[in-house]
Design a protein around this motif. Structure first.
Motif: not given
Length: 144
Positions: A73-81
């Motif tokens: 349902i959601l997308e996730k990413t690691d952005l700036n830790g």
């Protein structure tokens, strides 16, 4: 002509199929993320949700964000830790393959139409590619 379900309606179809109860808090969480339409850290989601629902714990919000991302349902990413979440892209079906440019300042995204894996698949003949991730980070027009 049949009306296409909204992203939130699509999310509820998935959640109900997986046994999740429809609650006001989950509804507010999904609606907030759909309206924002950008990557957001859990703490920003928590601030918004705790204004609407005092006592709504950070742990519960983070668990919902994580569960919703596991369900596609959601997308996730690691952005700036820091792990950030956003509603799946409106132009793609849930779980459909695509990539993004992500603004490192505000979290806005732009969908990329091409996949760079097409180039690498030719170089990896005989290998079975099981997955990949490709994101471009920078500053959007508003944050330069």
């Amino acid at each position: 002509m049949e009306k296409k379900p909204t992203a939130v309606e699509q999310a509820w179809t998935i959640l109900k199929a997986k046994g999740y109860k429809h609650t006001k808090k989950r509804e507010a969480l999904l609606t907030f993320l759909a309206k924002k339409n950008r990557y957001m850290p859990a703490r920003d989601v928590y601030i918004e949700m705790s204004e609407q629902f005092p006592g709504y714990s950070y742990d519960t919000i983070y668990r919902n964000l994580h569960d919703f991302s596991e369900l596609g349902i959601l997308e996730k990413t690691d952005l700036n830790g820091e792990m950030k979440f956003r509603f799946h892209c409106q132009h793609h079906g849930i779980g459909e393959h695509h990539h993004h440019f992500i603004c490192s300042v505000c979290g806005k995204t732009k969908e990329l139409n091409d996949c760079p894996m097409d180039i690498f698949e030719k170089q990896l003949q005989g290998c079975k590619i099981e997955g990949h991730r490709f994101e471009i980070y920078g500053r959007c027009e508003d944050c330069q």
